[in-house]
Structures are given as structure tokens and as C-alpha cells.
Design an enzyme around this catalytic site. Structure first.
Site, PDB file in Angstrom:
ATOM      1  N   GLU A 148      41.795  48.224  59.847  1.00 15.43           N
ATOM      2  CA  GLU A 148      42.833  47.952  58.853  1.00 15.43           C
ATOM      3  C   GLU A 148      44.107  47.420  59.506  1.00 15.43           C
ATOM      4  OE1 GLU A 148      42.564  47.774  55.762  1.00 15.43           O
ATOM      5  OE2 GLU A 148      40.635  48.726  55.455  1.00 15.43           O
ATOM      6  N   CYS A 301      38.264  37.184  43.131  1.00 16.43           N
ATOM      7  CA  CYS A 301      39.565  37.034  42.467  1.00 16.43           C
ATOM      8  C   CYS A 301      40.586  36.468  43.449  1.00 16.43           C
ATOM      9  CB  CYS A 301      40.025  38.385  41.922  1.00 16.43           C
ATOM     10  SG  CYS A 301      41.393  38.295  40.750  1.00 16.43           S
ATOM     11  N   CYS A 308      35.871  33.464  38.068  1.00 17.48           N
ATOM     12  CA  CYS A 308      35.863  34.419  36.946  1.00 17.48           C
ATOM     13  C   CYS A 308      34.463  34.622  36.366  1.00 17.48           C
ATOM     14  CB  CYS A 308      36.829  33.945  35.860  1.00 17.48           C
ATOM     15  SG  CYS A 308      38.558  33.882  36.409  1.00 17.48           S
ATOM     16  N   CYS A 311      32.825  37.419  38.184  1.00 18.69           N
ATOM     17  CA  CYS A 311      33.602  38.655  38.317  1.00 18.69           C
ATOM     18  C   CYS A 311      32.965  39.779  37.506  1.00 18.69           C
ATOM     19  CB  CYS A 311      35.033  38.420  37.846  1.00 18.69           C
ATOM     20  SG  CYS A 311      36.065  39.904  37.943  1.00 18.69           S
ATOM     21  N   CYS A 317      39.515  41.812  31.826  1.00 15.23           N
ATOM     22  CA  CYS A 317      40.648  41.085  32.390  1.00 15.23           C
ATOM     23  C   CYS A 317      41.533  40.495  31.285  1.00 15.23           C
ATOM     24  CB  CYS A 317      40.156  39.982  33.325  1.00 15.23           C
ATOM     25  SG  CYS A 317      41.479  39.075  34.139  1.00 15.23           S
TER      26      CYS A 317
END
Length: 524
Positions: A148, A301, A308, A311, A317
Site C-alpha cells: 500500500e 470505474c 459502465c 460495472c 449508480c
């Protein structure tokens, strides 16, 4: 049944007795057109109460709840809301239990099938004993932590190779705690933002000293360099704590799910998105849910070209719903709104690459080179890293003569006295290089100074002991593998190319002179 009412003064007038369309714009404060001194303000009140026998829509009744906390207060534009007061949020600004359940379910199913195979996602097998299970979790926590930190401001494709080399050298937090800052910088070289590497090492030493890896997000935030995001990632992925994680990808996904049009950098917006992410956290699989949100933002996204149709939560959404309205000019990519970045300031620096050669070698090509490096201050930009002698100069003083005066003063302050034992071979202008930081554009004017030494570097190094600024001479073989910043590495490569061209030119000069002599004799 959803009931929306327009309130005017103290009268509540039922307006709609149906669900609100996603295309319906947000309620705004409206001003009465009355010319009298008294102004009336209208606002939208949402009620989720169930009424078996609603009253006729034409009936007017006096409201006794205008001062109730259930009714959101809207302040007219001429009277801005004080920053110390909290407004109640609209119902659509939160995830209902049903919405959260559907988003979780869809995301986890999608993630189980479509997650990328990355080295830091590899799960370790746990033994039967609790101790073995604990060791495996701590190993996992360390891997998540390193990955990370590396992924901050750096692409996944770049990080994979660095991560694998890092883990081969320091497979556990205790191994890393034994490393030096020089070794860590060398391994980090090329990733940039070297402060991250310094905090990683400091954190590892702190954990090794305590002999225990923190297991909760609250404890992890006590480690220097670990903020809310990294703490949430480690705690949820390694220790299964139900805490949210919010990075740039998560901000984008949630902003589009809820069509949040406020500035994503604003503190109130940031807090709101963290609250929404917390509503989505899956208690049984918090780490996978957080990774699914980040994965969705990174692969589906995306900022400019979202997919989309692929998705898994497109049916939830709001940004997509708004974009599909016939009369709408809204696009999914309008969320979150783009923030204008502050203009980078332009700075100028004189950089001198000082090379001391061993005079005992007659052939300059095979001479032993030592490079002078200076350590930067422990605080500020590129803290604690090594660089060539550099000094900031004003734009009006970037000419060669002015830069050399500044550099000579700087070298004198380093207690460097190139006396009779050192001969100046050359001092030439190499060129310019523009290095771009996140907030600075640094134009470096580079020159190369080569000296020969008769008695070695011992005398110079003794002089440096009394200097407040740390410096050292580094052998040319070490320069190739040393952990240098990308800017200093570029300057080093520039000087190497410059010297190679010089040597090639010097090697060709005798041949050209011989050709001229031959041509002149033929003419005679």
C-alpha cells in the site's frame, strides 16, 4: 410510502405521493418574489413514514414540526451556514440497508471472479495452532503495508517488480528493522517520494522494538507514516477488522454511486465519503470488500473512460441514471468534479558534479573516479538523501558566471579546500534538465568539474569532519547501484554521456590533424 412536501411559512402542502425520479434535481432554496420586507423560503422535506390513510392532497393543515430536528434546515444564500453547525443530510446521501446489501453482494461476486493476481494478495496457509495463525496474519499485515505504501502515487505495473525484490530481501518486518536507511533508499530508488521509504523503516523499527504488530486501525495509526487509509487497509485485509478504506479509486466510485458533486478535496466531502464507505463495509469480508471497491475504481470505474456496461453496481449508480435522462447534459465522468490543481512554482538550481581522479593512472579512460555527494537536511524535500552539490539560484543569476560564484561559495562552506595537491583538469557546462516534483518545477543547470589527486582523498575527508553538512566521496562503481533520486540519476547520466562524447572527440582529433597534413602535402 415516500411523501414529499413543500413547506411555506408554517403551512405544509402535500405535493407528491410517489417515489422521486433519479432525474429530479436536488431541492434548492427558492426565494419568494414578494417585494415586501418579509421573505418566504421554500424547501423540500422528505418523509419515509408509512401512512395507511393519507389525507387528500388538496387539504391544508398547520405544521407543528417546523422546529423539529427531523426537518432539515436550509439557510438562504445571503445567510451562509456557520462552519461550526452541522446540517442533517438528505436521505439519498446515505445508503439504505437494502442498497448497502445489494452493493456488497454485487461487488464481492464480481471481485471473486475478476480480481487481478497480484503478489501482495497471496494468502498464506495457517497452521492449526493459534501462534501459527498469528504469525501468518502478521506476515500478511507486513505485505499489505509495504504494497500500500508503494502503491501511493505509483502505478501497479511499476510496483510489482519493486515489491518482489523488496520481499526477497526483507521478507518480514523484523528483517526490515535491521536494515539501514542507505540500503532501503537503494532498494527504493526510482519509486520517488522517498519519505515513504523512510517512514516504512522507522515504522518497522518501532514494531520490532514493541515485539508486536498492531492489529487494529486505531493502533496502526500510532505508527509514524501510517494514516487512516493505510491503517484501514492493513486492519481490514490482514486482521479482518470491519473498517473502511478510502483512496482515489474509492472516492470516484462512491461519488458516482451517490452523484456527489461537491469538491472531493473539501474536508466535509472527505468525511462524508468515509461515512458512506463505512456503511458499505462487509462485516464478514471487510478486506475483500475494500479491495473490491479499489479494484472497481482501478479497472472499471476509471476517471475518463468508465466501462459502465461491465460495472457490477451500475444499477445502483445515480450518476449513470442522471446521464441517461433524455434532457440531461450530465455525464458519469462529471463525478467527482475535477479540482483545479495549484500551479507549480518554478525554481532554478546550480548543480556541480565534482569528480576526483586518481593521478597515478596515466590513461584517463581507466582512471579511478570518486564523486562528491552531499546529504540533504533531515527535514523537507528529499530529506536525508544524497545528491551532487546543488544550490538554489534566482532566475536572473542563471548565467554561467553567476552560477559558478554561487557554487564556489557553497563548496567553501563544505570546508573543501582543493589545494596544491589537486589539479583542475576541466570545468565545463553540461546542460540543463527540468525535473518535475508534485508542486515544483526545478530547472537544474549542470556543470562538470574534474580534478586529479596526487595524494588521495584522505586530506579532504579529514576536512569534512568539521563541517555541519555531511558529505562523502563515492567510487564510480558504487554510483551505478546507489539509491539516488530520479533527478540526480538523470544528472549523473547526463555527465556520463557528456564525458563519453568528449573522449570520442579527443580520440578523433589526431586522425583529423593527420588527414589535414596529408592533404596539404599533396597540394604542395
Amino acid at each position: 410510502m415516500l411523501r414529499a412536501c413543500v413547506l411555506s411559512g408554517t403551512l405544509e402542502i402535500p405535493l407528491v405521493s410517489a417515489s422521486i425520479s433519479p432525474c429530479l434535481p436536488r431541492a434548492k432554496t427558492l426565494h419568494s418574489q414578494h417585494k415586501t420586507p418579509i421573505q418566504t423560503f421554500f424547501f423540500l422535506s422528505i418523509s419515509m413514514e408509512s401512512e395507511p390513510n393519507p389525507k387528500p392532497t388538496t387539504q391544508l393543515r398547520r405544521s407543528t414540526r417546523l422546529n423539529s430536528k427531523r426537518v432539515p434546515t436550509i439557510t438562504p444564500p445571503s445567510q451562509p451556514v456557520p462552519k461550526n453547525k452541522t446540517q442533517n443530510r438528505d436521505i439519498e446521501d446515505c445508503f439504505s440497508q437494502d442498497q448497502a446489501d445489494r452493493v456488497r453482494s454485487s461487488l464481492l461476486k464480481w471481485y471473486d471472479v475478476n480480481q487481478r493476481e497480484l503478489p501482495w494478495r497471496k494468502k498464506h496457509g495457517c497452521g492449526c495452532s493459534g501462534d501459527e495463525d498469528g504469525d501468518a496474519k502478521e506476515r500478511r499485515a507486513y505485505e499489505v503495508w509495504v504494497s500500500e505504501v508503494m502503491l501511493q502515487q505509483t502505478r501497479v505495473a511499476t510496483v510489482v517488480a519493486y515489491y518482489n525484490r523488496w520481499m526477497q530481501r526483507w521478507p518480514t518486518v523484523h528483517c526490515l528493522a535491521k536494515a539501514s536507511q542507505e540500503e532501503v533508499n537503494e532498494m527504493w530508488s526510482g519509486l520517488g517520494y522517498y519519505r515513504r521509504a523512510r517512514f516504512l523503516l522507522e515504522g518497522a523499527k518501532s514494531i520490532a522494538k514493541e515485539e508486536r504488530f498492531p492489529r487494529s486501525a486505531m493502533e496502526l495509526r500510532g505508527i509514524r507514516g501510517i494514516g487512516n487509509y493505510t491503517a484501514g487497509a492493513i486492519a481490514s485485509i490482514a486482521f479482518n477488522e470491519a473498517v473502511p478504506v478510502v483512496d482515489g479509486n474509492v472516492v470516484r466510485v462512491i461519488s458516482r454511486l451517490k452523484a456527489i458533486s461537491s469538491n472531493p478535496k473539501d474536508s466535509s466531502t472527505v468525511k462524508h465519503i468515509w461515512d458512506l464507505a463505512g456503511q458499505l463495509v462487509d462485516k464478514s469480508r471487510p478486506g475483500d470488500l475494500n479491495q473490491a471497491l479499489m479494484e472497481l475504481g482501478a479497472t472499471i470505474c476509471m476517471p475518463t473512460n468508465p466501462s459502465c456496461t461491465n460495472c457490477p453496481v451500475s444499477d445502483q449508480c445515480r450518476a449513470l441514471s442522471l446521464s441517461r435522462c433524455e434532457t440531461s447534459t450530465i455525464k458519469v465522468t462529471d463525478f467527482p468534479p475535477k479540482v483545479i490543481k495549484s500551479k507549480q512554482r518554478l525554481e532554478f538550481a546550480a548543480v556541480c558534479v565534482v569528480v576526483v581522479q586518481n593521478d597515478s593512472c596515466e590513461n584517463q579512460k581507466h582512471a579511478t573516479d570518486f564523486y562528491l555527494l552531499v546529504k540533504r537536511p533531515e527535514e523537507g524535500l528529499l530529506a536525508g538523501l544524497w545528491e551532487f552539490p546543488s544550490v538554489l539560484v534566482a532566475e536572473r543569476r542563471t548565467d554561467l558566471e553567476s552560477r559558478r560564484k554561487e557554487m564556489d561559495n557553497y563548496l567553501e562552506n563544505l570546508k573543501l579546500d582543493f589545494g596544491e595537491e589537486y589539479n583542475l583538469v576541466s570545468r565545463e557546462d553540461v546542460g540543463e534538465y527540468l525535473h518535475i516534483f508534485s508542486h515544483i518545477r526545478l530547472r537544474m543547470h549542470v556543470e562538470l568539474m574534474i580534478l586529479t589527486s596526487k595524494g588521495g582523498l584522505g586530506q579532504l575527508e579529514n576536512q569534512g569532519k568539521n563541517c555541519q553538512v555531511a558529505w562523502k566521496f563515492v567510487h564510480d562503481s558504487t554510483m551505478e547501484s546507489m539509491g539516488l533520486t530520479s533527478g540526480i540519476r538523470k544528472v549523473y547520466n547526463m555527465t556520463q554521456e557528456f564525458r563519453s562524447k568528449q573522449m570520442l572527440t579527443n580520440a578523433q582529433e589526431p586522425k583529423s590533424k593527420l588527414k589535414r597534413m596529408r592533404s596539404s602535402s599533396i597540394k604542395c
